[in-house]
Design an enzyme around this catalytic site. Structure first.
Site, PDB file in Angstrom:
ATOM      1  N   GLU A  44     -23.082 -14.552 -11.695  1.00  0.00           N
ATOM      2  CA  GLU A  44     -23.861 -15.662 -11.532  1.00  0.00           C
ATOM      3  C   GLU A  44     -24.689 -16.220 -12.776  1.00  0.00           C
ATOM      4  O   GLU A  44     -25.175 -15.579 -13.478  1.00  0.00           O
ATOM      5  CB  GLU A  44     -24.709 -15.218 -10.406  1.00  0.00           C
ATOM      6  CG  GLU A  44     -24.262 -14.902  -9.139  1.00  0.00           C
ATOM      7  CD  GLU A  44     -23.353 -16.083  -8.521  1.00  0.00           C
ATOM      8  OE1 GLU A  44     -23.471 -17.364  -8.627  1.00  0.00           O
ATOM      9  OE2 GLU A  44     -22.504 -15.510  -7.494  1.00  0.00           O
ATOM     10  N   CYS A  96     -28.927 -13.053  -1.862  1.00  0.00           N
ATOM     11  CA  CYS A  96     -28.495 -12.663  -3.309  1.00  0.00           C
ATOM     12  C   CYS A  96     -29.053 -13.820  -4.226  1.00  0.00           C
ATOM     13  O   CYS A  96     -29.941 -13.295  -5.349  1.00  0.00           O
ATOM     14  CB  CYS A  96     -27.090 -12.490  -3.381  1.00  0.00           C
ATOM     15  SG  CYS A  96     -26.314 -11.599  -2.570  1.00  0.00           S
ATOM     16  N   ARG A 124     -28.026 -19.502   6.602  1.00  0.00           N
ATOM     17  CA  ARG A 124     -27.089 -20.063   7.720  1.00  0.00           C
ATOM     18  C   ARG A 124     -27.183 -19.008   8.846  1.00  0.00           C
ATOM     19  O   ARG A 124     -26.807 -19.346  10.080  1.00  0.00           O
ATOM     20  CB  ARG A 124     -25.537 -20.063   7.066  1.00  0.00           C
ATOM     21  CG  ARG A 124     -25.059 -21.338   7.056  1.00  0.00           C
ATOM     22  CD  ARG A 124     -23.741 -21.521   6.532  1.00  0.00           C
ATOM     23  NE  ARG A 124     -23.695 -20.625   5.236  1.00  0.00           N
ATOM     24  CZ  ARG A 124     -22.484 -20.111   4.819  1.00  0.00           C
ATOM     25  NH1 ARG A 124     -21.288 -20.317   5.541  1.00  0.00           N
ATOM     26  NH2 ARG A 124     -22.415 -19.578   3.826  1.00  0.00           N
ATOM     27  N   HIS A 156     -22.051 -10.694  -7.981  1.00  0.00           N
ATOM     28  CA  HIS A 156     -21.424 -10.859  -6.740  1.00  0.00           C
ATOM     29  C   HIS A 156     -20.152 -10.001  -6.802  1.00  0.00           C
ATOM     30  O   HIS A 156     -19.387 -10.460  -7.658  1.00  0.00           O
ATOM     31  CB  HIS A 156     -21.284 -12.178  -6.105  1.00  0.00           C
ATOM     32  CG  HIS A 156     -22.299 -12.806  -5.176  1.00  0.00           C
ATOM     33  ND1 HIS A 156     -23.045 -14.043  -5.631  1.00  0.00           N
ATOM     34  CD2 HIS A 156     -22.495 -12.279  -3.831  1.00  0.00           C
ATOM     35  CE1 HIS A 156     -23.816 -14.059  -4.436  1.00  0.00           C
ATOM     36  NE2 HIS A 156     -23.769 -13.148  -3.528  1.00  0.00           N
TER      37      HIS A 156
END
Ligand code: PCA
Length: 220
Positions: free
Chosen positions: A82, A145, A92, A169
């Site tokens: 990342e 994350c 979500r 990830h």
């Protein structure tokens, strides 16, 4: 040289989180592969409130030189390094405490985003050269994350801790992949846990090597 590595506990419909297994397995491998590195590992709760408490406590108490977070990205085909953490919590699905922040800043006084301070391109390059599928990612999402990545970077930028920090990830593990098959049309992509542990060791090695060099202009 001290490094803090965190994984995450299982969450949502995933009964196993490979990042937890990686965090638990890493110390043994690192004692051979990363001599001289004092490694602290932890498994963070998938809870906005508790993950923050735990992570900031660890950063304050341990004062690591490097903080690397690891998490699961369901459906990923590769190790994703990342590059950016954004100042946004927008879940979500609820976290493991049933909390679901929507459109909330992580730190109302913090900047909109931080770039990882790990040598992200060098890490991708080294992983690929070792045959590990890896790519840069420009979004860690807006769930836990991204949250811990932002908190780690915020900790060093806003409070002046000289720490290199970032996030990786991982996909599903090959060991768990049959248990998540029903969510996908076929069997989702996966990597072995061994490969993931190897990738984290490589990321740490490259970071340590690069700490004093700072050359990051690599075309991928
Ligand atoms: N992955 C989630 C949270 C915990 C995890 O392992 C994420 O990508 O935000």
């Amino acid at each position: 040289m001290k490094a803090l590595i965190t994984g995450f506990e299982p969450y949502g419909k995933y009964v196993e989180n490979p990042s937890e297994v990686v965090a638990r397995t890493l110390p043994e491998v690192a004692s051979r592969e990363l001599p001289g590195v004092e490694l602290v590992t932890a498994v963070l709760p998938v809870s906005f409130r508790r993950a923050k408490e735990r992570l900031l406590g660890l950063l304050r108490d341990e004062k690591p030189h490097i903080y690397l977070g690891i998490g699961l990205r369901p459906g990923a085909t590769h190790i994703a390094i990342e590059r950016v953490a954004i100042n946004l919590a927008d879940a979500r699905t609820p976290d493991n405490d049933g909390e679901q922040p929507i459109d909330e800043p992580i730190d109302p006084e913090g900047p909109a985003a931080y770039f990882s301070t790990l040598p992200v391109k060098s890490i991708v390059k080294e992983l690929r050269s070792k045959g590990i599928p890896a790519a840069l990612s420009n979004s860690a999402g807006t769930f836990l994350c991204n949250y811990v990545m932002y908190l780690g970077l915020n900790h060093s930028f806003r409070y002046g801790y000289p720490m290199k920090s970032g996030f990786i990830h991982v996909p599903f593990s090959q060991q768990q992949v049959n248990t998540v098959r029903s969510d996908w049309a076929g069997i989702p992509p996966s990597l072995t846990l061994d490969t993931m542990v190897k990738a984290v060791v490589i990321a740490l090695k490259v970071t340590i090597e690069r700490l004093s060099i700072g050359d990051e202009r690599i075309a991928l």
